[in-house]
Scaffold this active site. Sequence first.
Site, PDB file in Angstrom:
ATOM      1  N   ASP A  70       2.413   3.014 -10.135  1.00  0.00           N
ATOM      2  CA  ASP A  70       2.531   2.959  -8.678  1.00  0.00           C
ATOM      3  C   ASP A  70       3.718   3.836  -8.308  1.00  0.00           C
ATOM      4  O   ASP A  70       4.869   3.469  -8.546  1.00  0.00           O
ATOM      5  CB  ASP A  70       2.755   1.518  -8.206  1.00  0.00           C
ATOM      6  CG  ASP A  70       2.780   1.388  -6.684  1.00  0.00           C
ATOM      7  OD1 ASP A  70       2.980   2.421  -6.011  1.00  0.00           O
ATOM      8  OD2 ASP A  70       2.601   0.285  -6.169  1.00  0.00           O
ATOM      9  N   HIS A  71       3.437   4.998  -7.735  1.00  0.00           N
ATOM     10  CA  HIS A  71       4.514   5.975  -7.557  1.00  0.00           C
ATOM     11  C   HIS A  71       5.604   5.485  -6.611  1.00  0.00           C
ATOM     12  O   HIS A  71       6.734   5.986  -6.651  1.00  0.00           O
ATOM     13  CB  HIS A  71       3.944   7.321  -7.067  1.00  0.00           C
ATOM     14  CG  HIS A  71       3.462   7.313  -5.655  1.00  0.00           C
ATOM     15  ND1 HIS A  71       2.191   6.947  -5.304  1.00  0.00           N
ATOM     16  CD2 HIS A  71       4.098   7.630  -4.502  1.00  0.00           C
ATOM     17  CE1 HIS A  71       2.051   7.038  -3.994  1.00  0.00           C
ATOM     18  NE2 HIS A  71       3.187   7.449  -3.492  1.00  0.00           N
ATOM     19  N   HIS A 119       1.463  -0.951  -2.943  1.00  0.00           N
ATOM     20  CA  HIS A 119       2.776  -0.428  -2.544  1.00  0.00           C
ATOM     21  C   HIS A 119       3.631  -1.469  -1.820  1.00  0.00           C
ATOM     22  O   HIS A 119       4.772  -1.741  -2.204  1.00  0.00           O
ATOM     23  CB  HIS A 119       2.607   0.781  -1.626  1.00  0.00           C
ATOM     24  CG  HIS A 119       1.930   1.939  -2.271  1.00  0.00           C
ATOM     25  ND1 HIS A 119       1.997   2.200  -3.614  1.00  0.00           N
ATOM     26  CD2 HIS A 119       1.157   2.926  -1.746  1.00  0.00           C
ATOM     27  CE1 HIS A 119       1.304   3.290  -3.898  1.00  0.00           C
ATOM     28  NE2 HIS A 119       0.777   3.738  -2.784  1.00  0.00           N
TER      29      HIS A 119
END
Length: 513
Positions: free
Chosen positions: A202-203, A265
Site C-alpha cells: 500500500d504505497h 489507504h
Amino acid sequence: MNRPAEQPQSNPLREGLSVRAVPQPCSIVIFGATGDLTHRKLIPALYNLAADGELPPAVTVVGFARREKSHDDFRRELEEATRKFSRQNVRDEIWKTFAQSVFYHQSDFCDESGYKSLAAALNEIDKERGTRGNRLFYFAVAPDQFEPILKHLKSAGLNEAREGSWARVIVEKPFGSDLASARELNRVVRNSFTEEQTYRIDHFLGKETAQNILVLRFANAIFEPLWNTRYIDHLQITAAETLGVEGRAGYYEGAGALRDMVQNHLLQLLCLVAMEAPADLSADGIRNEKIKVVRALRRMSEKQVAIDVVRGQYAEGVIDGQPAAGYRAEKNVDPNSLTETFVALRLNIDNWRWWDVPIYMRVGKRLPKSGTEISVHFKKAPLVLFNKESTDENVLVIRIQPDEGISLRMQAKMPGTSFRIEPVKMDFHYGTSFGKASPEAYERLLLDAMSGDATLFARRDEVEEAWAFIDIIENAWVSKTNAPGLFFHPAGSWGPDEADELLARDGRTWRRL
C-alpha cells in the site's frame, strides 16, 4: 561508601531496532513489465535508489511480459519513462550502469515453458551478477492474473528459496473486492508463498509522513498523554483529488471510492493514528496493534449506514476555471452509473482510548484541491478566563501529500493594547527541514521488501478484517429496504451538502485543505 550508579539494563529484544535492515542482492522479476506501474513508479524508484547509493550493485531487474522486444528496446523505453517520472534528474553515467542490470523476458503468463526458461535465466544471473539465489517477484498485473502466475512459479520451483537465499512476492492492491474475494486471493497466494514471503503493498504507508506518525506519537511526551478521549474532540482524515477517473473507468466502475480508497489507504492511516504503543518495532509488533483498531471499529446496522455514510458522485462542474465533465460522461462509464466517486463516513472505535471520539473520513475525485491529511482536533480549553473571547480549538495536522509535514494551530494574543486572541500556526515541512527530498513511497517499500522488513506491508488478517467492515456498508447500499441515496455534487465542489450535514449535526465542520 559510595556505590557506582547502576547502569540501565539492556533489553536484548530491543537491541538493534533502530538499525535498518540491509537490502540484499537479488533478482527483481516484474510481471507486467510493459505496464504503466512499471514505467511510472517501479523503475524510477529503483533508479533513484541506485542514484542515492541505496541499491546493492548486484540487484538485477527482469521484466516479464507478453510483448516481444529485445533487452535494449526494453531499456530504451524505461529510460524515456524514468527521465519523465523520476523525482530527480537522470544522470547519464548512473543510468548507463543501472541499465546494464535490466533484462527482458518475453512470455505469456500462462505459458509453463516461459517460467522454466525464466528459472534458467535467473540461475545464470546468480552466477554472473552475484544475486545469491534471492528472488523478489512483483505482481504489477490485474488480480485475475495472479493465479496462473503463482501456479507456474510453483511448478518451476521459483517459490521455494534455496538454502541461504530467499524468495518473496509483492502483491499490488486491490486485495480483492470484498471479504470473500480477499480470502480467495489470500488462499491462491498461500498455495505458492507463505505469509512470511508475501508483501501486500500500500504505497500510502511508504510516504514519509505516514511513517512519522509513530514517531510523532510515541517519541514526543507532549502528545502521547493527550492522545485519548479526555483531550481529543474528534479526528478527520481527508483524501482529495482534483482528477477524475483518468482512463481507469473499467476498474473504477466495479470498485468505487469506498473499495478503492477507504478499505486500504484511509483505514491504514487510521490504524497508525489510533493504535496502541507496540511492544517493539518489529513488523508483527506494529501490525498486531493495527489490527486491534480495525477489530474495534463499531459495526453499523443498515439503518446506521444510511445515517453515518454519505455516497456522492461528481456531476458537471468547473475546476481551476476549466469545465469538467460529470462522472457519467467519462469514457467507458455507464451513463446511469451508481458508482460513488465521493464517500464521507462517521466512525467510532470502541475501546478505552477512543471511546466517544468520532472519526470523520472523506475521499473524493474532482474536488477543488488535491491532498491527503489527518487532523487531530483537541477539545477547547475552559472559557473561564477568556469568556469574552471566542477561542478556536487546537488542531494538529499531519499532511501526507503533497506538501509532507506537520502543523499545530494554537492560540496567541495579538500585539497591541487590546486583549485579542487569534490562532497562529507552527509548521514543519519535510522538504525544507532536513535539506533533502523525501524518497518516493515505492523507493522505501521496495527497499524494505529487499531487506525482509514487512512493517509497512499489510498482513492477511488485517486485509480481511478491513473487508469485513467495508462489506457491511456495501451490503447496506444494495439493500432493498434501507439503501441510502446517491447524492450528486458539481465537480470542483467539496462534495454533496449531505457530507457537511454529517458533521453539522454534531456541531462540527470539515477542515478545509
